[in-house]
Design a protein around this motif. Structure first.
Motif, mmCIF file in Angstrom:
data_model
loop_
_atom_site.group_PDB
_atom_site.id
_atom_site.type_symbol
_atom_site.label_atom_id
_atom_site.label_comp_id
_atom_site.label_asym_id
_atom_site.label_seq_id
_atom_site.Cartn_x
_atom_site.Cartn_y
_atom_site.Cartn_z
ATOM 1 N N LEU A 132 23.876 -10.641 -25.866
ATOM 2 C CA LEU A 132 24.176 -8.752 -26.590
ATOM 3 C C LEU A 132 24.863 -8.199 -27.814
ATOM 4 O O LEU A 132 26.288 -9.063 -28.201
ATOM 5 N N VAL A 133 24.777 -6.946 -28.682
ATOM 6 C CA VAL A 133 26.057 -6.736 -29.710
ATOM 7 C C VAL A 133 25.421 -6.066 -30.076
ATOM 8 O O VAL A 133 24.501 -5.190 -29.395
ATOM 9 N N SER A 134 26.771 -4.874 -29.960
ATOM 10 C CA SER A 134 27.319 -3.771 -30.275
ATOM 11 C C SER A 134 27.552 -3.434 -31.370
ATOM 12 O O SER A 134 28.574 -4.144 -31.912
ATOM 13 N N PHE A 135 27.779 -2.645 -31.404
ATOM 14 C CA PHE A 135 28.252 -1.369 -32.519
ATOM 15 C C PHE A 135 29.023 -0.096 -32.362
ATOM 16 O O PHE A 135 27.874 0.555 -31.946
ATOM 17 N N GLY A 136 29.882 -0.040 -32.737
ATOM 18 C CA GLY A 136 30.860 1.906 -32.489
ATOM 19 C C GLY A 136 31.158 2.347 -33.413
ATOM 20 O O GLY A 136 31.926 1.490 -34.556
ATOM 21 N N ILE A 137 31.478 3.914 -33.164
ATOM 22 C CA ILE A 137 32.479 4.052 -34.376
ATOM 23 C C ILE A 137 33.663 5.451 -33.623
ATOM 24 O O ILE A 137 32.086 6.434 -32.197
ATOM 25 N N THR A 138 34.745 5.203 -33.470
ATOM 26 C CA THR A 138 35.808 6.113 -32.960
ATOM 27 C C THR A 138 36.157 7.198 -33.529
ATOM 28 O O THR A 138 36.614 7.164 -34.638
ATOM 29 N N LEU A 139 35.759 8.514 -33.606
ATOM 30 C CA LEU A 139 35.987 9.705 -34.586
ATOM 31 C C LEU A 139 37.208 10.636 -34.337
ATOM 32 O O LEU A 139 37.428 10.638 -32.475
ATOM 33 N N PRO A 140 38.185 10.635 -34.707
ATOM 34 C CA PRO A 140 39.138 11.435 -34.841
ATOM 35 C C PRO A 140 38.528 12.967 -34.541
ATOM 36 O O PRO A 140 39.044 13.687 -34.981
ATOM 37 N N LEU A 141 38.162 13.636 -33.092
ATOM 38 C CA LEU A 141 37.685 14.835 -33.172
ATOM 39 C C LEU A 141 38.467 15.801 -32.678
ATOM 40 O O LEU A 141 39.394 16.796 -32.792
ATOM 41 N N TRP A 142 39.955 15.036 -32.042
ATOM 42 C CA TRP A 142 40.955 16.057 -31.135
ATOM 43 C C TRP A 142 42.068 15.875 -31.873
ATOM 44 O O TRP A 142 43.239 15.998 -31.572
ATOM 45 N N GLN A 143 42.300 15.472 -33.178
ATOM 46 C CA GLN A 143 43.253 16.187 -34.393
ATOM 47 C C GLN A 143 44.387 17.542 -34.612
ATOM 48 O O GLN A 143 45.775 16.504 -34.297
ATOM 49 N N ASN A 144 43.502 17.748 -33.715
ATOM 50 C CA ASN A 144 44.856 18.867 -33.381
ATOM 51 C C ASN A 144 45.423 18.710 -32.516
ATOM 52 O O ASN A 144 46.939 19.561 -31.734
#
Length: 199
Positions: A132-144
């Motif tokens: 199993l191989v996984s790739f991901g990204i976490t975006l700071p959508l809740w900056q405020n």
């Protein structure tokens, strides 16, 4: 001796009781002054031990001679600089400023997206092994809601720690100025005492 003399004269009728009372009062005043001088000596001894980095219980011997110590203006200027470098309070506050700045940098990094990669071994429905191989990204959508308040708090902490550092430096500088003024006064008194002793 004066008290004893006054008592003898009063007992023989040659003196009055007032002389004896005055002698007793003067004797008690002298004892009071001696007690004050002894207390002041212990206080000064504790202060000297603190400056020398020794225990406050170590006694300082009687002064036999008063040497004249001379310091140039350059050496007096360096004393403040040396004290600011070595003062524990200033050192602690300077490291607190560094720590606050690191926290601010960490808060800045929270505005960037996080990438992650994962790998593992598992089994399918037939119990066959598979990778199993996984790739991901976490975006700071809740900056405020999250990142911006943390950055503001970190920024305020930097300002607070810098002000505390400045206060510590001013306290050390003030203490050094006070010590130099006292040292100059003491040197002038040493010269006066030496002149008086010569007479």
């Amino acid at each position: 001796m004066l008290e004893a003399t006054a008592a003898v004269r009063y007992s023989t009728g040659e003196g009055d009781q007032e002389s004896q009372i005055k002698a007793q009062l003067e004797s008690s005043r002298l004892l009071e002054k001696m007690a004050d001088i002894n207390a002041k000596r212990k206080e000064m001894s504790a202060g000297l031990n603190r400056l020398l980095g020794r225990s406050g219980n170590i006694s300082i011997g009687k002064v036999v001679s008063l040497p004249i110590v001379s310091l140039t203006q350059e050496e007096l200027g360096k004393s403040e600089e040396l004290a600011l470098v070595n003062a524990p309070s200033v050192l602690i506050k300077s490291y607190a400023v560094k720590a606050a700045k690191y926290r601010l940098e960490s808060a800045d990094l929270d505005f960037w997206p996080d990438f992650f990669v994962g790998a593992g071994i598992g089994y399918d429905n037939n119990y066959e092994p598979m990778a199993l191989v996984s790739f991901g990204i976490t975006l700071p959508l809740w900056q405020n809601v999250k990142q911006k308040p943390l950055k503001r708090a970190a920024n305020l902490k930097v300002g607070e720690s810098e002000k505390l550092l400045e206060e510590a430096k001013l306290a050390v500088s003030s203490e050094i100025t006070n010590l130099i003024a006292r040292w100059k006064r003491d040197q002038e008194q040493v010269v006066i005492y030496l002149k008086f002793h010569c007479f």
